[in-house]
Each structure stands twice: as structure tokens, then as C-alpha cells.
Scaffold this active site. Structure first.
Site, PDB file in Angstrom:
ATOM      1  N   LYS A 113       0.826  -1.209   0.000  1.00  0.00           N
ATOM      2  CA  LYS A 113       0.000   0.000   0.000  1.00  0.00           C
ATOM      3  C   LYS A 113       0.865   1.267   0.000  1.00  0.00           C
ATOM      4  CE  LYS A 113      -4.034  -2.216   0.608  1.00  0.00           C
ATOM      5  NZ  LYS A 113      -3.677  -3.650   0.550  1.00  0.00           N
TER       6      LYS A 113
HETATM    7  C1  LIG Z   1      -4.336  -4.762   0.034  1.00  0.00           C
HETATM    8  C2  LIG Z   1      -3.518  -5.997  -0.033  1.00  0.00           C
HETATM    9  C3  LIG Z   1      -3.727  -6.973  -1.033  1.00  0.00           C
HETATM   10  C4  LIG Z   1      -4.861  -6.885  -2.040  1.00  0.00           C
HETATM   11  O1  LIG Z   1      -4.700  -5.828  -2.950  1.00  0.00           O
HETATM   12  P1  LIG Z   1      -5.971  -5.292  -3.788  1.00  0.00           P
HETATM   13  O2  LIG Z   1      -5.464  -4.095  -4.493  1.00  0.00           O
HETATM   14  O3  LIG Z   1      -7.009  -4.954  -2.759  1.00  0.00           O
HETATM   15  O4  LIG Z   1      -6.400  -6.378  -4.696  1.00  0.00           O
HETATM   16  C5  LIG Z   1      -2.873  -8.057  -1.074  1.00  0.00           C
HETATM   17  N1  LIG Z   1      -1.881  -8.206  -0.174  1.00  0.00           N
HETATM   18  C6  LIG Z   1      -1.647  -7.298   0.816  1.00  0.00           C
HETATM   19  C7  LIG Z   1      -0.550  -7.528   1.780  1.00  0.00           C
HETATM   20  C8  LIG Z   1      -2.453  -6.160   0.906  1.00  0.00           C
HETATM   21  O5  LIG Z   1      -2.214  -5.262   1.897  1.00  0.00           O
END
Ligand SMILES: *Cc1c(COP(=O)(O)O)cnc(C)c1O
Length: 494
Positions: A113
């Protein structure tokens, strides 16, 4: 370049406005009116560049109301050495000649993120300036763990912004909770909600759509905005790393310019894999997009059958950031695959809201089959993948393990030997207890002390910012019930 709503193409605006709004007023997602095309010369020109320059060049294709100097300055702030623990920012690790892993967790909160949430606050700040906004933006976030911390880290002490994060009281890992309640910054707030992630999310949505609250806040000089991946300012920075990974593979002689590569992405809200789809649509030589789900396999079924059906049990898993039954960003994919047919998309979303279910046209079904492959992996498979990779000398987290396992399934079932990059979305240190168990250790406790245990067992260094959590002062202690969330926001924005 203008942006319009997936539910109404006549709503058009500049990118600064789209980033400021987050979500279109009609409930649709704001989406670029055209997908810029890149060619071999463009990719060749990026091969010798650093990540920051690649980011500014790629984002500049979409954000035509921002200058390239602006974007480069943002990229240097977002991805500098004070934030990321590797100069490469998003390094590609080679496992064998046809298998590589794109590591996206070298930022300040150890989850992918950060790649977008270090950039979004700068895009938003500039958007406030560009649109002459005099109110303060208040970012409301409901988080299952990773988004909340990464958003606060990005927005901490950013002028003309405040950020309030709600997390489910017993729904996040101990490390994730410690990360959030120790967050620094004068403009941040954190509150636990009694309930699960859906409760927190429903509460935030309710506050967003309550005209009385909006009016009260406007009177106090605030407007509400979103840092979730429905905001275009979250998707675009993610397009960059797929293009960057391709350039790295060419630079390092693992791929010839023009060769195809597959990406396998662990998926929840469909944001990360949607970014890969946009990279492909721009002209990056990509073969299959492999969509990896955990036991919550609604997307696997959808990609295989064309029927999206959220009416099924919700499973809590060891990869909590993928525990989701309504993947918001799918709407942008449907919009593109339908030939930008806003009425068709509106129909699907109405059916989803009403029956929790919709079935796409034959055209969309065929296009999805052509571009995507969906698979899922249960809890045992996730743990087994962590164990196997550890034996090969690579410690991966639970989300990454889902991707690794689904990639193997894909290869077994299709025989496709195309070079494949699977995406690593979090540091194993965010999910110490499950990772320890999967490599045959018994977790001794459940808090930040497990960082040392995992380090002792594996010798893999603990990310600096996670190690610093020990002994850090807890700043936030508030817990509320779901109906009390409105009061928490009104208190916060006094
Ligand atoms: C948010 C997240 C995901 C999923 O990503 P999306 O964009 O919601 O599909 C996968 N792995 C981790 C560690 C995340 O924080």
C-alpha cells in the site's frame, strides 16, 4: 486528459478534480477517458532510469494537468531513501530463469500500500492547490490492517489534510495494531470499532453518504475524501511498478525487449491487478494476468463463469487483506471490457446492490478469459507455500504465498512456460505468527516479541520501522461501537 464516471460518461473532469473527489457523485469510479499507449522506444528510454523517473514519466501520461517536474519531485519525496529501505524501491528478485518476484514492501509500513499511499497525499495536496480548494480534506479510512497504517504514514502532517482511521477491534494482527496506535502526526486519528471489517467499512460509507454530517463538517471547513483504491490516485502509482519490473528484467538480461511476461497478483479489492491490466492495455508486453485469491474465491468463480455472486460465506483467513467479497475495482475493468458502456456497467452494479449478483455479457466473458486466469488457495496451501519457499531460501508472507501457490496451479493446468512475475505484497514480519507456524516453529506469544523470534529462527533482518515499534508510545486508545463512529469523526473534526 479528462476523467469520467464508469456509470455516467457525461460527467467529465480533470485529474486533479478526480483525485480530490475520490469517488464520483453517482457512485461510479472515476476513470481516464483514454488509455495512453506506450511503445518500444518509450520502454527502452526507461530501462536505464531510476524508479522515481520511471514513475514521473508513466504518471505524466495520465496526469496531464500536473507538470513532469511536479511529478518527479513527488516521486523523489515518495520513494526516497528516508522512506524505502532499498534504492531499487520495488526490486525484482529472481528465483529461477522463468520465475521472478516483484517485492513491493520495502516502504515505511512494510506493505505494498505504501507504493500508492506515499504518492497520493502529494497528488491530493497539489490538487487542492490546482482547484483553489480552501477547505481541509478529511480522509476517512476503514482498514483491515494495511491501508490504514500506510494512509496515515502518507498523510501525517500533510498541510490542509486530516486523516481518521477505523479498524476492526479484533480483526487485525498485533503488529498491524501496534503500527496504527503508535502513529505520529498532529493530523491523525485512530479508533477501534467493535465488529469486523465490514462493520467498519459500512460505518464509513454511512458517514460519507449522510448529508447532515457533510453539512456540519462543511460548516467547520472540512470535506470528506477517500484514500481507498477507488481513488484513481491510488491505482495510477501502481501501474508504474509493472512497467518498472519489465524494464528491470530487460536491463538484467532476463527478458528481451518485446518478450511477453505474465503477472500473478494476490487480489482483494482488485486494485493491484487492475493496475497490471492497465499496464497491459497501454502496450506493455504482458501475456496472462493471473488473479490469485484465498479461500474467499468469488473472483476465481467470476473469471471462470462470468457470474459474480457475493452470496457466500465470508472466511477469515491468514491473508486478511484479501478477505473481501465485493471487489470495488472490478467496475473499472467491466467499463473497459464493455467498450466503455456506462449503462451496461450501471446495470451490473444495480444488480449487485439488489441481489448481490450479476452475470456479464458473452463479450466480456470471452475478453476476461483471454486476458485473465483465476485461481485460489486455501489455508493449508498457503502455509505449505511458505514452507516450500523457505526451504528454497526465500521467506514470504501469507499473501505472497497465495500468489506463489496459484502461479504453480496455473503452470500445472495450462503448461504455459512464459516468464512469470508473482507479486509480493507484504513483509513476512507483518504476519509473524502464521509465518512462524508455517516454517515449523511454535509462536511464543502473539505481539511484537514475535519479530525477534522470527528473526532468530530465519536470520532474515526485521524491517527497521517494525523493529522500532518495540517500546514505542501508544497514542490512541479509543474504541467505539458501530453507531458511535459518527461521533468519533465529529469529535475529531471539532
Ligand atoms: C491490500 C492488499 C492486497 C490486495 O490488494 P488489492 O489491491 O485490494 O487487490 C494483497 N496483499 C496485501 C498484503 C495487501 O495489503
Amino acid at each position: 486528459m479528462k476523467y469520467y464516471s464508469t456509470r455516467d460518461r457525461s460527467l467529465r473532469m480533470d485529474s486533479a478534480e478526480a483525485i480530490k473527489m475520490g469517488l464520483s457523485r453517482d457512485g461510479g469510479l472515476l476513470t481516464p477517458e483514454a488509455i495512453p499507449q506506450i511503445d518500444r522506444a518509450f520502454l527502452e528510454s526507461l530501462v536505464g532510469e531510476c524508479y522515481q523517473t520511471r514513475a514521473a514519466r508513466v504518471m505524466g501520461l495520465y496526469l496531464t494537468d500536473y507538470t513532469e517536474e511536479e511529478l518527479l519531485a513527488f516521486a523523489k519525496n515518495a520513494y526516497g531513501p528516508d522512506k524505502f529501505d532499498t534504492e531499487a524501491v520495488a526490486p525484482v528478485r529472481t528465483l529461477d530463469e522463468t520465475t521472478h518476484c516483484l517485492e513491493l514492501w520495502h516502504g515505511p509500513t512494510s506493505a505494498f500500500k505504501d507504493m500508492a499511499l506515499q504518492m497520493l497525499p502529494q497528488l491530493l495536496s497539489a490538487a487542492l492547490r490546482k482547484t483553489g480548494e480552501d477547505k481541509t480534506a478529511c480522509i476517512l479510512v476503514a482498514t483491515s490492517g494495511d491501508t490504514g497504517k500506510a494512509a496515515m504514514e502518507g498523510f501525517a502532517d500533510v498541510p490542509q489534510t486530516k486523516i481518521m482511521v477505523f479498524y476492526p477491534k479484533d480483526g487485525v494482527s498485533k503488529v498491524q495494531e501496534a503500527q496504527m496506535v503508535t502513529q505520529e502526526g498532529e493530523n491523525v486519528g485512530v479508533c477501534a470499532v467493535v465488529g469486523n471489517f465490514d462493520d467498519a467499512q459500512a460505518g464509513v460509507k454511512r458517514i460519507f453518504s449522510d448529508p447532515a454530517t457533510r453539512e456540519t463538517l462543511a460548516g467547520r471547513g472540512y470535506f470528506l475524501s477517500s484514500a481507498n483504491s477507488i481513488n484513481w490516485g491510488r491505482i495510477l502509482p501502481q501501474v508504474v511498478y509493472y512497467i518498472s519490473a519489465y524494464c528491470d528484467l530487460v536491463r538484467d538480461g532476463k527478458l528481451s525487449m518485446g518478450d511477453r511476461v505474465n503477472f500473478c497478483v494476490p487480489t482483494g479489492n482488485f486494485g493491484d491487478i487492475l493496475a497490471a491490466y492497465y499496464a497491459k492495455r497501454m502496450g506493455l508486453p504482458v501475456g496472462k494476468l493471473i488473479c490469485a485469491s484465498n479461500r474467499n474465491d468469488v473472483l476465481t468463480d467470476f473469471l471462470r463463469t462470468g457470474v459474480y455472486d457475493r452470496n457466500r460465506p465470508f472466511h477469515t483467513t491468514m491473508s486478511p487483506s484479501m478477505d473481501i467479497l465485493v471487489s470495488s475495482n472490478l467496475e473499472r475493468l467491466l467499463f473497459d471490457l464493455s467498450g466503455e458502456n456506462d449503462a451496461e456497467v450501471r446495470g451490473y452494479m444495480e444488480a449487485l446492490a439488489k441481489d448481490g449478483k450479476y452475470e456479464v455479457s458473452d463479450g466480456i466473458r470471452a475478453a476476461m478469459k483471454e486476458q485473465f486466469w483465476g485461481g485460489f488457495c486455501g489455508e493449508d496451501g498457503t502455509a505449505a507455500a511458505i514452507g516450500e519457499y523457505y526451504k528454497k531460501g526465500y521467506l514470504i508472507d501469507t499473501h505472497t504465498a497465495v500468489a506463489a501457490s496459484v502461479m504453480e496451479q496455473y503452470r500445472r493446468e495450462t503448461g504455459d512456460r512464459t516468464v512469470t512475475v508473482f507479486v509480493s505484497t507484504a513483509s513476512p514480519y507483518k504476519f509473524c505468527n502464521h509465518v512462524l507456524t508455517a516454517i515449523g516453529e511454535t509462536p511464543a506469544g502473539d505481539g511484537v516479541e514475535l519479530l525477534d523470534q522470527l528473526n532468530g529462527a530465519t536470520g532474515v533482518p526485521v524491517p527497521r520501522r517494525l523493529a522500532a515499534l518495540r517500546g514505542k508510545e501508544r497514542r490512541f486508545d479509543r474504541t467505539c461501537e458501530k453507531p458511535g463512529m459518527d461521533d468519533v469523526v465529529l469529535d475529531f473534526l471539532k
